[in-house]
Enzyme design. Structure first.
Site, mmCIF file in Angstrom:
data_model
loop_
_atom_site.group_PDB
_atom_site.id
_atom_site.type_symbol
_atom_site.label_atom_id
_atom_site.label_comp_id
_atom_site.label_asym_id
_atom_site.label_seq_id
_atom_site.Cartn_x
_atom_site.Cartn_y
_atom_site.Cartn_z
ATOM 1 N N ASN A 1 5.982 -21.235 29.198
ATOM 2 C CA ASN A 1 5.080 -22.103 28.430
ATOM 3 C C ASN A 1 5.429 -23.590 28.526
ATOM 4 O O ASN A 1 4.545 -24.440 28.573
ATOM 5 C CB ASN A 1 4.989 -21.635 26.971
ATOM 6 N N GLU B 1 16.283 -17.224 21.882
ATOM 7 C CA GLU B 1 15.176 -17.952 21.237
ATOM 8 C C GLU B 1 13.923 -17.143 21.492
ATOM 9 O O GLU B 1 13.468 -17.053 22.638
ATOM 10 C CB GLU B 1 15.040 -19.367 21.836
ATOM 11 N N THR C 1 11.674 -8.601 24.872
ATOM 12 C CA THR C 1 12.643 -8.813 25.958
ATOM 13 C C THR C 1 14.014 -9.127 25.366
ATOM 14 O O THR C 1 15.042 -8.640 25.858
ATOM 15 C CB THR C 1 12.197 -9.981 26.874
ATOM 16 N N CYS D 1 5.889 -22.014 21.422
ATOM 17 C CA CYS D 1 6.449 -21.074 20.448
ATOM 18 C C CYS D 1 6.383 -21.647 19.033
ATOM 19 O O CYS D 1 6.424 -20.901 18.063
ATOM 20 C CB CYS D 1 7.884 -20.740 20.814
ATOM 21 N N GLU E 1 20.287 -23.586 19.602
ATOM 22 C CA GLU E 1 20.343 -24.470 20.755
ATOM 23 C C GLU E 1 20.218 -25.892 20.234
ATOM 24 O O GLU E 1 19.996 -26.121 19.055
ATOM 25 C CB GLU E 1 19.227 -24.112 21.735
HETATM 26 P P1 NDP Z 1 9.149 -12.939 28.332
HETATM 27 O O1 NDP Z 1 10.126 -12.400 27.363
HETATM 28 O O2 NDP Z 1 8.209 -11.995 28.980
HETATM 29 O O3 NDP Z 1 9.883 -13.692 29.531
HETATM 30 C C1 NDP Z 1 10.809 -14.749 29.339
HETATM 31 C C2 NDP Z 1 11.688 -14.829 30.560
HETATM 32 O O4 NDP Z 1 12.451 -13.633 30.644
HETATM 33 C C3 NDP Z 1 10.929 -14.923 31.879
HETATM 34 O O5 NDP Z 1 11.684 -15.663 32.817
HETATM 35 C C4 NDP Z 1 10.854 -13.475 32.293
HETATM 36 O O6 NDP Z 1 10.611 -13.329 33.671
HETATM 37 C C5 NDP Z 1 12.217 -12.990 31.882
HETATM 38 N N1 NDP Z 1 12.335 -11.561 31.662
HETATM 39 C C6 NDP Z 1 11.371 -10.644 31.393
HETATM 40 N N2 NDP Z 1 11.906 -9.413 31.266
HETATM 41 C C7 NDP Z 1 13.246 -9.552 31.447
HETATM 42 C C8 NDP Z 1 14.347 -8.648 31.442
HETATM 43 N N3 NDP Z 1 14.196 -7.353 31.220
HETATM 44 N N4 NDP Z 1 15.582 -9.152 31.657
HETATM 45 C C9 NDP Z 1 15.771 -10.463 31.852
HETATM 46 N N5 NDP Z 1 14.764 -11.362 31.899
HETATM 47 C C10 NDP Z 1 13.524 -10.913 31.686
HETATM 48 O O7 NDP Z 1 8.379 -14.105 27.594
HETATM 49 P P2 NDP Z 1 7.208 -14.998 28.167
HETATM 50 O O8 NDP Z 1 7.611 -15.608 29.461
HETATM 51 O O9 NDP Z 1 5.950 -14.229 28.104
HETATM 52 O O10 NDP Z 1 7.209 -16.184 27.105
HETATM 53 C C11 NDP Z 1 6.491 -16.147 25.927
HETATM 54 C C12 NDP Z 1 7.392 -15.781 24.778
HETATM 55 O O11 NDP Z 1 8.449 -16.705 24.662
HETATM 56 C C13 NDP Z 1 6.666 -15.833 23.443
HETATM 57 O O12 NDP Z 1 7.035 -14.723 22.678
HETATM 58 C C14 NDP Z 1 7.190 -17.112 22.818
HETATM 59 O O13 NDP Z 1 7.128 -17.121 21.421
HETATM 60 C C15 NDP Z 1 8.585 -17.131 23.317
HETATM 61 N N6 NDP Z 1 9.136 -18.468 23.253
HETATM 62 C C16 NDP Z 1 10.111 -18.751 22.322
HETATM 63 C C17 NDP Z 1 10.621 -20.018 22.204
HETATM 64 C C18 NDP Z 1 11.694 -20.340 21.213
HETATM 65 O O14 NDP Z 1 12.276 -21.420 21.301
HETATM 66 N N7 NDP Z 1 11.985 -19.472 20.270
HETATM 67 C C19 NDP Z 1 10.123 -21.118 23.057
HETATM 68 C C20 NDP Z 1 9.116 -20.706 23.992
HETATM 69 C C21 NDP Z 1 8.645 -19.430 24.082
HETATM 70 P P3 NDP Z 1 9.084 -13.121 34.188
HETATM 71 O O15 NDP Z 1 8.313 -14.296 33.718
HETATM 72 O O16 NDP Z 1 9.226 -13.060 35.625
HETATM 73 O O17 NDP Z 1 8.620 -11.851 33.558
#
Ligand code: NDP
Length: 481
Positions: free
Chosen positions: A150, A248, A230, A282, A461
């Site tokens: 994002n 996070e 995740t 987020c 963080e």
């Molecule tokens: P995901 O959890 O799907 O993915 C996040 C990252 O983890 C990506 O690089 C993804 O790769 C990777 N990933 C996915 N599965 C695994 C695994 N089993 N092991 C290790 N890495 C993995 O989230 P999104 O990318 O869809 O992001 C959106 C989410 O992030 C929302 O829930 C949002 O709220 C949260 N978010 C939280 C923030 C915070 O500060 N708390 C800030 C921004 C977002 P790939 O993309 O290749 O699947």
């Protein structure tokens, strides 16, 4: 077509198996580059490089580490337009947002940690006439940094910068959905003169490359930003290896609007909080609780402005609402809107995909959507949607608003609009939220700790907390004889 490459041991490399994934521009629906479909073999090579580099990097004088981070920060600043364009194409976000927020904040992250590392301090505890204890912090090892799509470069740099500043070496994986700015960053690391193996970037799927990072016994810490599901898998997988974790995760952020607020300001700030980056931040508000006496007034003004938000080509500098990041996510958001309808929600504006023309005809666009008449405990008001969808809910009493705001499993961010100072302090203290913004949204001071409560995450963080996360703490106790 551009081939994005992994950055391992100081070199740009193809994936070991020569397997590739399509990278789609969400504003057109067309493939515009190829990215490595890296696997455990690539992660192994990156971890070996990071392990070898750790020996030297962990004892490199902090001034030299700082100089490199500051050089990288300056290089991104010099290439700001190129980065902003790449981020906008990858993510679908308006180019103006990428230019004014995302990339400048990535520049700040490297600058902040490049300088913060020069000014660390530690604790000492004197036992009167007996002993002196002090806390020694040393780089913890190879860190795995995994970030979402994002705010691609901003969140990627938010992890990498403190890790490198603290003396860790890094194996990082950006989201496979938005890899381009991380690739541009790897080119700049070479230009900046980073020693080989200090930073390694492995592109690919979360379930393959990301999982291999989490599972690798040589990676001592995981700093992850992404979904709660995740995060749960990462916790379960990393626990038997006792890895240090910073997670996070997701959110379902409330906005609380009291009758004593500055109404115009509350409406315009809530609108930004709900729909910036198509609601894909987020920290976006997704449930707005409004005191009953001003509910109609707030709703009418809010809906009028939301309906007027023009959805358009992200590359047009006038565009305020761009494309949804991917087809899968677009379909998920539309299914959430359908669920809201089934739950009895009334759609006040939006609720539909937007059909575009020309190059954008195949893109993924959704009109900002406002919904009312849903109870606070229905699925729409409990589950994260992560798109341009917000619900409005009336309340009568402060305690009722707090209880509804706190009723989800999340606790990431909240906004609060009131001109009553006592109420601001009182309500902020009672909200289950890692950050509470009073009469504002998204103001960030990099010195402050950042993170969520409940299922929005663990660890903090930002600030010196992030530097400390990437260190091992040792207590040295010296007897005074
Ligand atoms: P995901 O959890 O799907 O993915 C996040 C990252 O983890 C990506 O690089 C993804 O790769 C990777 N990933 C996915 N599965 C695994 C695994 N089993 N092991 C290790 N890495 C993995 O989230 P999104 O990318 O869809 O992001 C959106 C989410 O992030 C929302 O829930 C949002 O709220 C949260 N978010 C939280 C923030 C915070 O500060 N708390 C800030 C921004 C977002 P790939 O993309 O290749 O699947």
């Amino acid at each position: 077509m551009t081939e994005i490459l992994n950055y391992i041991n100081g070199e740009l490399r193809k994936p070991g198996t020569d397997a590739w994934l399509d990278n789609v521009n969400p504003a057109t629906g067309k493939v515009y580059s190829q990215i490595p479909d890296s696997d455990a073999g690539d992660v192994e090579a990156a971890t070996k490089a990071a392990t070898d580099a750790f020996r030297q990097w962990s004892v490199t004088p902090v001034k030299q580490r700082s100089d490199l981070l500051l050089r990288l920060s300056a290089l991104i600043q010099q290439n700001l337009a190129k980065f902003a364009e790449a981020e906008s194409i990858d993510n679908g976000k308006p180019i103006t947002l990428a230019t004014q927020v995302d990339i400048p904040r990535a520049v700040s992250n490297f600058h902040f940690y490049g300088t913060a590392a020069l000014h660390t301090h530690t604790q000492a505890h004197a036992m009167e006439n007996t002993a002196l204890n002090y806390t020694l912090r040393q780089p913890a090892g190879v860190a795995g940094c995994i970030s979402p799509w994002n705010l691609p470069l901003y969140l990627f740099s938010w992890k990498i910068a403190p890790a490198l500043a603290a003396g860790c070496t890094v194996v990082a994986k950006p989201s496979e959905v938005t890899p381009m700015t991380a690739y541009l960053l790897s080119e700049l690391c070479i230009e900046a003169g980073f020693p080989k193996g200090v930073l390694n970037i492995v592109h690919g799927l979360g379930t393959r490359a990301g999982a291999a990072i989490v599972e690798h016994p040589g990676i001592r810490l995981i700093s992850f930003t992404g979904g709660t599901k995740t995060g749960e898998w990462i916790s379960r997988t990393a626990a038997p290896m006792f890895k240090k974790l910073s997670l996070e995760l997701g959110g379902k952020n409330p906005g609380l609007v009291f009758a004593d607020c500055d109404l115009d300001h509350a409406v315009s700030s809530s609108l930004k909080a709900a729909f910036s980056n198509q609601g894909e931040i987020c920290l976006c508000s997704s449930r707005i609780f409004i005191e009953k006496t001003i509910y109609d007034k707030f709703r009418d003004a809010f809906v009028k402005k939301a309906a007027a938000m023009k959805v358009g080509d992200p590359m047009n500098p006038e565009t305020k609402t761009g494309a949804i990041v991917s087809k899968t996510h677009y379909e998920k958001i539309l299914s959430c809107i359908e669920l809201a309808r089934q739950e009895g929600g009334q759609i006040l504006c939006g609720g539909e995909p937007v059909k575009m023309s020309g190059d954008n005809a195949g893109g993924y666009f959704i009109q900002p959507t406002v919904i009312e008449h849903l109870p606070h405990d229905c699925r729409t008001n409990q589950e994260e949607i992560f798109g341009p969808v917000v619900t409005l809910l009336p309340f009568e009493k402060e305690e009722e608003a707090i209880a509804m705001a706190n009723s989800t499993r999340y606790g990431l961010a909240a906004t609060l609009f009131t001109t009553n100072l006592n109420r601001a302090h009182r309500v902020a203290a009672k909200l289950d939220s890692g950050i509470v913004w009073v009469n504002c949204w998204l103001l960030r001071d990099l010195r402050t700790p950042f993170g969520g409560m409940k299922q929005s995450g663990m660890g903090r963080e930002g600030g010196f907390e992030a530097l400390n996360f990437f260190t091992e703490e040792k207590n040295v106790c010296i007897k005074i004889s």
